[in-house]
Write an enzyme that holds these catalytic residues in place. Structure first.
Site, PDB file in Angstrom:
ATOM      1  N   LYS A 137       0.834  -1.208   0.000  1.00 58.50           N
ATOM      2  CA  LYS A 137       0.000   0.000   0.000  1.00 58.50           C
ATOM      3  C   LYS A 137       0.866   1.254   0.000  1.00 58.50           C
ATOM      4  CE  LYS A 137      -3.676   2.425   2.448  1.00 58.50           C
ATOM      5  NZ  LYS A 137      -4.659   2.405   3.563  1.00 58.50           N
TER       6      LYS A 137
ATOM      7  N   GLU B 226      10.141  -5.165   4.301  1.00 60.60           N
ATOM      8  CA  GLU B 226      10.226  -6.549   3.840  1.00 60.60           C
ATOM      9  C   GLU B 226       9.971  -6.633   2.332  1.00 60.60           C
ATOM     10  OE1 GLU B 226       8.219  -6.802   7.990  1.00 60.60           O
ATOM     11  OE2 GLU B 226       8.295  -5.407   6.299  1.00 60.60           O
TER      12      GLU B 226
ATOM     13  N   GLU C 222      -5.427  -7.082  14.632  1.00 60.70           N
ATOM     14  CA  GLU C 222      -4.908  -5.762  14.268  1.00 60.70           C
ATOM     15  C   GLU C 222      -6.001  -4.711  14.389  1.00 60.70           C
ATOM     16  OE1 GLU C 222      -1.444  -5.436  11.321  1.00 60.70           O
ATOM     17  OE2 GLU C 222      -3.136  -4.670  10.164  1.00 60.70           O
TER      18      GLU C 222
ATOM     19  N   HIS D 204      -6.374 -33.296  16.782  1.00 61.80           N
ATOM     20  CA  HIS D 204      -5.192 -34.044  17.239  1.00 61.80           C
ATOM     21  C   HIS D 204      -4.082 -33.091  17.707  1.00 61.80           C
ATOM     22  CE1 HIS D 204      -6.813 -37.857  15.675  1.00 61.80           C
ATOM     23  NE2 HIS D 204      -7.382 -37.071  14.774  1.00 61.80           N
TER      24      HIS D 204
ATOM     25  N   LYS E  84       7.925  -0.808  13.601  1.00 64.52           N
ATOM     26  CA  LYS E  84       8.669  -0.554  12.365  1.00 64.52           C
ATOM     27  C   LYS E  84       9.728   0.534  12.576  1.00 64.52           C
ATOM     28  CE  LYS E  84       4.897  -1.689   9.167  1.00 64.52           C
ATOM     29  NZ  LYS E  84       3.959  -1.122   8.164  1.00 64.52           N
TER      30      LYS E  84
ATOM     31  N   GLY F 289      -5.073  -1.838   4.513  1.00 58.55           N
ATOM     32  CA  GLY F 289      -4.309  -2.974   4.009  1.00 58.55           C
ATOM     33  C   GLY F 289      -5.003  -4.306   4.240  1.00 58.55           C
ATOM     34  N   ARG F 290      -5.546  -4.514   5.449  1.00 59.23           N
ATOM     35  CA  ARG F 290      -6.189  -5.804   5.737  1.00 59.23           C
ATOM     36  C   ARG F 290      -7.574  -5.913   5.123  1.00 59.23           C
ATOM     37  NH1 ARG F 290      -5.256  -2.834  10.225  1.00 59.23           N
ATOM     38  NH2 ARG F 290      -6.974  -2.132  11.547  1.00 59.23           N
TER      39      ARG F 290
END
Length: 541
Positions: A203, A209, A348, A379, A507, A262-263
């Site tokens: 964005k 990263e 978030e 399990h 960040k 963003g999400r």
């Protein structure tokens, strides 16, 4: 458009003018106290079937707390928290993200006819994405796509491609997110650079990263002898100028806008990898399913409104019954990435400790979200869900019909899903077990002792969400269901579900530490542990 400003109350100092003091701390309100009391008196034994239909999904809330009194108290609580005005603000593009002073208008991205203010831009970009995919398909030039992004730029496309492309995709798809060099190494390994497209999604287009991984991919293209590696690169961003400065050609930059978080961005051009992997029709189906849920959220009566009622159920579980977490159990192996997608969406959005006025919240907010697909989870952690002292509500998600040719597998899957849900609800008391064991054990004391170990407390809440089949439409509706649920909870808690300042602070600190590791002098004082390890790595790197 409703005003955010109360006529009766002065605004908090420093807060935007459209925020008022009219919203009292939740715990202090009569409506909340009435809701909590009604929840404690409600039926928690699934005495009444309660299934809500929404955009093709069935949402079964029967094993959650329910009563006519609780339903009425929930509606009163929503009214007290001005839910109607906040919903209108969200859907009409008002300022829903108060701390960043902008809309959170992801619903406009998936509307068949977007709102007039943004219709031209949304439809034009939607058409550009589809035209680009048609052009790439006609060229037949790329048989692999490496998608580089993180967070909201990654989880949505990865989830959809994995879920709908489980039996194969039009192109080999690799998703690279982590700054760990093993991620980009694995993402590029074995691919032919000449037939690989690199999609860089960010964005802001300044995500550490993503940009570092993109530079790695560019070096890989150059080292393969590709004269112009930029011909292989596509960018998706809200910051087109930064992408141009990096070197991406304007015609290969697809945009969205700062009012799409963003999400919440999978509905935008961020969905390009979905179209490249599965075809534009898959992306269209996803948008249509989400738009159908938007229509339900906007129009359905609140007592039959699935996102609203799911949200109120979650509030009771978190703040009345004291459950600190929510387990997501998709009984569909194709939904392996649904849990991290919902973790980001919920944690978030709702991991906030101050309200809209910057005051400490008066009740705990978002729960920890965790899980994995069933039956693997049975399990792994279901022992804790059944017999641990805390327990957690579970969202069971399953398809009515499977897409594979093994009907017995689907019968067993459904049986396990329903059985686990029933066991969590009913439990099995030690007295019943002691009677059963007495017939097998010669020693009554041993039977009693063993019965206490095998006892299940029961009374543990869950929701069952049934999709007709796993299609682009039903998946879009499912994701939008959770989006709107999160929004409703944010409104009631009085927090902003559309910012993430905690992430931003981390960040900033990482940038400073990275500079120190590269040899720059420290700025400011660090705690002894961080300082020790910075110095240790400075000597090694």
């Amino acid at each position: 458009m409703p005003s955010c400003r109360s006529k009766e109350e002065p605004r908090v100092k420093g807060a935007p003018a459209y925020l008022s003091q009219a919203l009292a701390p939740l715990a202090d309100t009569a409506a909340w106290k009435a809701f909590a009391e009604a929840a404690l008196r409600a039926d928690r034994g699934a005495g009444t079937l309660r299934v809500l239909e929404a955009a093709g999904l069935a949402v079964d809330l029967s094993t959650q707390a329910q009563s006519p009194e609780l339903l009425e108290a929930g509606l009163a609580l929503l009214a007290e928290r001005d839910f109607g005005a906040w919903r209108e603000r969200l859907l009409e593009g008002g300022i829903a993200n108060c701390t960043e002073n902008r809309a959170a208008w992801h619903t406009a991205l998936r509307a068949e006819e977007p709102p007039g203010r943004v219709a031209g831009r949304v439809l034009a970009e939607r058409d550009r994405v589809r035209a680009f995919v048609r052009h790439i398909d006609a060229q037949g030039r790329y048989d692999s796509v490496v998608h580089i992004g993180i967070g909201g730029s990654d989880w949505g496309p990865k989830l959809v491609v994995s879920a709908l492309g489980y039996a194969g995709t039009r192109r080999q798809m690799r998703f690279v997110s982590n700054i760990d060099g093993h991620a980009i190494e694995a993402g590029l390994l074995g691919l032919d650079p000449r037939r690989t497209m690199v999609v860089v999604s960010s964005k802001s287009f300044n995500t550490t990263e993503t940009l570092n991984n993109a530079q790695c991919a560019l070096r890989w293209l150059r080292e393969a002898g590709i004269a112009d590696p930029w011909e292989h690169v596509v960018a998706v961003t809200a910051n087109a100028e930064a992408a141009k400065r990096m070197g991406v050609a304007p015609e290969r930059i697809f945009t969205f806008w700062d009012w799409a978080g963003g999400r919440y961005s999978v509905w935008s051009a961020i969905g390009l990898p979905i179209a490249l992997a599965l075809g534009a029709e898959a992306l269209d189906g996803l948008l249509q399913g989400a738009a159908a849920m938007d229509a339900h959220f906007a129009q359905a009566p609140l007592e039959r409104n699935a996102p609203v009622q799911l949200a109120l159920t979650g509030l009771a579980n978190r703040n009345v019954f004291g459950y600190a977490s929510l387990n997501i159990a998709p009984y569909d192996a194709r939904l392996v990435h649904l849990v991290p997608y919902l973790q980001q969406l919920e944690m978030e959005s709702l991991g906030k400790s101050v309200d809209l006025h910057g005051q400490p919240v008066s009740v705990p907010t978002g729960p920890v979200v965790w899980g994995m697909p069933g039956t693997d989870g049975q399990h792994t952690f279901f022992q804790w869900l059944h017999q641990g002292p805390e327990g957690a509500p579970v969202d069971f998600i399953i398809c009515r019909e499977a897409d594979h040719p093994y009907p017995e597998h689907h019968r067993l899957l459904v049986a396990n899903c329903l059985a686990q849900r029933e066991a969590l609800l009913r439990g099995k008391p030690a007295s019943t077990l002691e009677t059963e064991l007495a017939a097998k054990e010669s020693d009554p004391e041993r039977a009693a002792w063993l019965a206490r170990h095998k006892a299940h407390p029961g009374g543990r809440p869950s929701t069952l969400i049934v999709l007709p089949r796993l299609t682009a439409h039903s998946l879009g509706a499912l994701l939008a269901l959770y989006e709107h649920k999160v929004f409703v909870q944010g409104v009631v808690w009085g927090i902003n579900p559309f910012d993430q300042w905690g992430v931003e602070y981390g960040k900033v600190l990482a940038t400073g530490i990275a500079e120190e590791l590269a040899g720059k002098a420290p700025v400011g004082q660090r705690d002894p542990s961080t300082a020790h390890w910075v110095e240790a790595w400075r000597a090694a790197l």
